[in-house]
Every structure is written in C-alpha cells, then in structure tokens.
Design a protein around this motif. Sequence first.
Motif, PDB file in Angstrom:
ATOM      1  N   LEU A 228       2.173  16.813  34.451  1.00 20.50           N
ATOM      2  CA  LEU A 228       3.589  16.654  34.794  1.00 20.50           C
ATOM      3  C   LEU A 228       4.133  17.931  35.435  1.00 20.50           C
ATOM      4  CD1 LEU A 228       5.983  14.565  34.415  1.00 20.50           C
ATOM      5  CD2 LEU A 228       6.645  15.980  32.468  1.00 20.50           C
ATOM      6  N   SER A 229       3.685  19.083  34.936  1.00 21.86           N
ATOM      7  CA  SER A 229       4.158  20.349  35.500  1.00 21.86           C
ATOM      8  C   SER A 229       3.668  20.541  36.936  1.00 21.86           C
ATOM      9  CB  SER A 229       3.687  21.519  34.628  1.00 21.86           C
ATOM     10  OG  SER A 229       2.279  21.673  34.683  1.00 21.86           O
ATOM     11  N   LYS A 230       2.538  19.928  37.289  1.00 18.79           N
ATOM     12  CA  LYS A 230       1.999  20.053  38.639  1.00 18.79           C
ATOM     13  C   LYS A 230       2.770  19.191  39.638  1.00 18.79           C
ATOM     14  CE  LYS A 230      -2.741  20.794  36.963  1.00 18.79           C
ATOM     15  NZ  LYS A 230      -4.109  20.223  36.941  1.00 18.79           N
ATOM     16  N   CYS A 231       3.170  18.000  39.200  1.00 14.74           N
ATOM     17  CA  CYS A 231       3.794  17.055  40.132  1.00 14.74           C
ATOM     18  C   CYS A 231       5.307  17.100  40.146  1.00 14.74           C
ATOM     19  CB  CYS A 231       3.358  15.625  39.804  1.00 14.74           C
ATOM     20  SG  CYS A 231       4.147  14.927  38.321  1.00 14.74           S
ATOM     21  N   CYS A 232       5.898  17.520  39.023  1.00 14.42           N
ATOM     22  CA  CYS A 232       7.304  17.173  38.836  1.00 14.42           C
ATOM     23  C   CYS A 232       8.188  18.307  38.340  1.00 14.42           C
ATOM     24  CB  CYS A 232       7.408  16.004  37.843  1.00 14.42           C
ATOM     25  SG  CYS A 232       6.257  14.643  38.186  1.00 14.42           S
ATOM     26  N   ASP A 233       7.734  19.551  38.424  1.00 14.29           N
ATOM     27  CA  ASP A 233       8.561  20.667  37.970  1.00 14.29           C
ATOM     28  C   ASP A 233       9.916  20.662  38.670  1.00 14.29           C
ATOM     29  OD1 ASP A 233       7.002  21.772  36.059  1.00 14.29           O
ATOM     30  OD2 ASP A 233       6.591  23.652  37.109  1.00 14.29           O
ATOM     31  N   GLY A 234      10.975  20.753  37.886  1.00 17.73           N
ATOM     32  CA  GLY A 234      12.310  20.849  38.442  1.00 17.73           C
ATOM     33  C   GLY A 234      12.894  19.552  38.951  1.00 17.73           C
ATOM     34  N   LYS A 235      12.169  18.446  38.825  1.00 20.69           N
ATOM     35  CA  LYS A 235      12.654  17.163  39.304  1.00 20.69           C
ATOM     36  C   LYS A 235      13.494  16.460  38.231  1.00 20.69           C
ATOM     37  CE  LYS A 235      10.652  17.444  43.305  1.00 20.69           C
ATOM     38  NZ  LYS A 235      11.474  17.621  44.532  1.00 20.69           N
ATOM     39  N   GLN A 236      14.421  15.627  38.675  1.00 25.34           N
ATOM     40  CA  GLN A 236      15.297  14.916  37.738  1.00 25.34           C
ATOM     41  C   GLN A 236      14.544  13.856  36.930  1.00 25.34           C
ATOM     42  OE1 GLN A 236      18.869  13.324  39.429  1.00 25.34           O
ATOM     43  NE2 GLN A 236      19.568  15.289  40.232  1.00 25.34           N
ATOM     44  N   GLY A 237      13.399  13.436  37.408  1.00 24.64           N
ATOM     45  CA  GLY A 237      12.615  12.445  36.664  1.00 24.64           C
ATOM     46  C   GLY A 237      11.163  12.521  37.065  1.00 24.64           C
ATOM     47  N   GLY A 238      10.275  12.167  36.161  1.00 21.49           N
ATOM     48  CA  GLY A 238       8.857  12.168  36.473  1.00 21.49           C
ATOM     49  C   GLY A 238       8.060  11.385  35.445  1.00 21.49           C
ATOM     50  N   ARG A 239       6.896  10.915  35.856  1.00 22.81           N
ATOM     51  CA  ARG A 239       6.002  10.185  34.964  1.00 22.81           C
ATOM     52  C   ARG A 239       4.556  10.560  35.272  1.00 22.81           C
ATOM     53  NH1 ARG A 239       7.840   3.799  34.817  1.00 22.81           N
ATOM     54  NH2 ARG A 239      10.080   4.096  34.956  1.00 22.81           N
ATOM     55  N   VAL A 240       3.750  10.564  34.248  1.00 29.24           N
ATOM     56  CA  VAL A 240       2.297  10.625  34.403  1.00 29.24           C
ATOM     57  C   VAL A 240       1.744   9.434  33.645  1.00 29.24           C
ATOM     58  CG1 VAL A 240       0.184  11.905  33.913  1.00 29.24           C
ATOM     59  CG2 VAL A 240       2.252  13.135  34.592  1.00 29.24           C
ATOM     60  N   LEU A 241       0.985   8.584  34.325  1.00 24.12           N
ATOM     61  CA  LEU A 241       0.494   7.337  33.735  1.00 24.12           C
ATOM     62  C   LEU A 241      -1.023   7.273  33.801  1.00 24.12           C
ATOM     63  CD1 LEU A 241       3.190   6.576  35.720  1.00 24.12           C
ATOM     64  CD2 LEU A 241       3.034   4.572  34.254  1.00 24.12           C
ATOM     65  N   SER A 242      -1.600   6.598  32.811  1.00 25.61           N
ATOM     66  CA  SER A 242      -3.038   6.378  32.781  1.00 25.61           C
ATOM     67  C   SER A 242      -3.305   5.116  31.970  1.00 25.61           C
ATOM     68  CB  SER A 242      -3.755   7.589  32.170  1.00 25.61           C
ATOM     69  OG  SER A 242      -3.566   7.635  30.773  1.00 25.61           O
ATOM     70  N   THR A 243      -4.558   4.906  31.594  1.00 27.57           N
ATOM     71  CA  THR A 243      -4.885   3.800  30.699  1.00 27.57           C
ATOM     72  C   THR A 243      -5.198   4.305  29.302  1.00 27.57           C
ATOM     73  OG1 THR A 243      -7.228   3.877  31.317  1.00 27.57           O
ATOM     74  CG2 THR A 243      -5.803   2.394  32.580  1.00 27.57           C
ATOM     75  N   ASN A 244      -4.982   5.591  29.078  1.00 27.37           N
ATOM     76  CA  ASN A 244      -5.236   6.206  27.773  1.00 27.37           C
ATOM     77  C   ASN A 244      -3.957   6.655  27.082  1.00 27.37           C
ATOM     78  OD1 ASN A 244      -8.435   6.784  27.622  1.00 27.37           O
ATOM     79  ND2 ASN A 244      -7.729   6.997  29.719  1.00 27.37           N
ATOM     80  N   CYS A 245      -3.050   7.276  27.867  1.00 33.06           N
ATOM     81  CA  CYS A 245      -1.797   7.744  27.299  1.00 33.06           C
ATOM     82  C   CYS A 245      -0.781   7.917  28.418  1.00 33.06           C
ATOM     83  CB  CYS A 245      -1.984   9.072  26.561  1.00 33.06           C
ATOM     84  SG  CYS A 245      -2.406  10.454  27.627  1.00 33.06           S
TER      85      CYS A 245
END
Length: 245
Positions: A228-245
């Motif tokens: 999440l820190s790689k894709c979404c630092d400082g953004k108003q919203g973000g998600r990291v999705l997988s099939t594990n968690c």
Amino acid sequence: MFSSYSLSKCLVAFHILAIQLLVGSASSLNLTNEYLHHKCRVNQGKYQSGSEYEKQLNSIIRTIAADRLIDGFIHTSNENDNNSVTIIFQCRGDSYRSKCFPCFATALAGFRKRCPRNKGGIIWYDQCFLDVSIINDHVPRRMNFENTFSMHNPNNARGNTNSFNKKTTDLLYNLIVKADRPDVDGLNFLYYAAGEIRLGKQTLYAMVQCAKDILSCKNCLEWSIRELSKCCDGKQGGRVLSTNC
C-alpha cells in the motif's frame, strides 16, 4: 468426491480486500458491489461444452448453491485427478448471511462472461472474490504474490503527507492486531477488522481482512501494508487485493 473447508460461524465472513483505505464521509465504506478486477488463467486451458470438466464444475457450483454460503467462505474441490476443479470464494467481512450468496451469483456470471470456458480464473467485486482453478492449493494456503493488485484514489490527502502516511500505517497495524485474534469461543479466527480515526475535520476509514484458510494472516497483512505504501502514499483512498488477504 468433494472436500471442502468452510467457516463454522455465520457471523464471520472472509475477505476480498487485504487493505482498504478511504478518507471522507461515513458513507465511504457503504456496501456496493462494483466489479473491480479479473484474471483469466489462460495457461490452464479451456473446456468444451458438455465435457467432463464442465460437469464437475457445475456439480461444485450446485453444492455451493445448496450451502448458501451462510459462513461467507468456502474452499472446495472435487478431488478428480483427470478433471480437477477447485473453487475458493469469500465475502467481505461486513457482507455475510443473506448478502453473501448474491455476490457469488454475480461473481460466477462475471467470471463466465470475462473468462468464457476458461478452466481457471479469478474475479474480484467490492463484496467478494471468486477463484476457480484446476489446481487444489491445499489448506493452509501459502501467500501467493502473483494474484495481487492495487487501486487508489487519484486525489491526494490534504495536509502533511508524512503525518498522514504515519497515521494510516499506525491505524492499519492496530487493525491487524484486532483481525488476527480468536473470536468469542477462542477456537476460530475473525481475520477481519475495520476502524477509523479523525484527521482534523475529516475521518480516515480502514479495513483489513484475510482468508480463513491461509497460513499466516499477520504476515499477509503486513506485506499488504508495505504494498500500500508503494502504490498509494498520500492518496485519499487505496486498496491492495489478493486471494489470500
């Protein structure tokens, strides 16, 4: 013969999102069921109409339909060496009981539309995800770093970015502690937590969740926070999705 692994508590459901983060109003976490992403497993091939694989797939689907997914999660396989079919399905932790099975129907229709006659594939919606494969990843499942993706709001959060990122990370790690704990009977694990903190005049909402059948929820969520820190630092919203968690 079928083997399945499902939850024993109907008040608990497990995950489509590893991490979800939003800044805004209380309605930010209201349930929708938007299509999010999909991946067709083209390397697993396709099946023909009327084939034995199609019969096995439809048989598992009927079994899941009969179960109605009251527990919000299922990992089931037909254990057929020649035409093996495995389905893993889970609902978001705040979408269970009567809300869960309709998402399965939506995900199944979406999978068939976007991956027509593919033997394997994954599709994510806001309330659930569906994973179909010819390979049975036995319980407990290990972290799979291949089937992950991220999403973020294009708008930046207001104010000090470093302070915002730190408060976000602190909130998420606090939620990991809540998610990775025994439930009231001390036997099963909730693996889902949501929380919020005030950021001046705004509110930061966050959600974490793991699948019931993975090896380590804590490690999976910690990995997701780093992503999440790689894709979404400082953004108003973000998600990291997988099939594990």
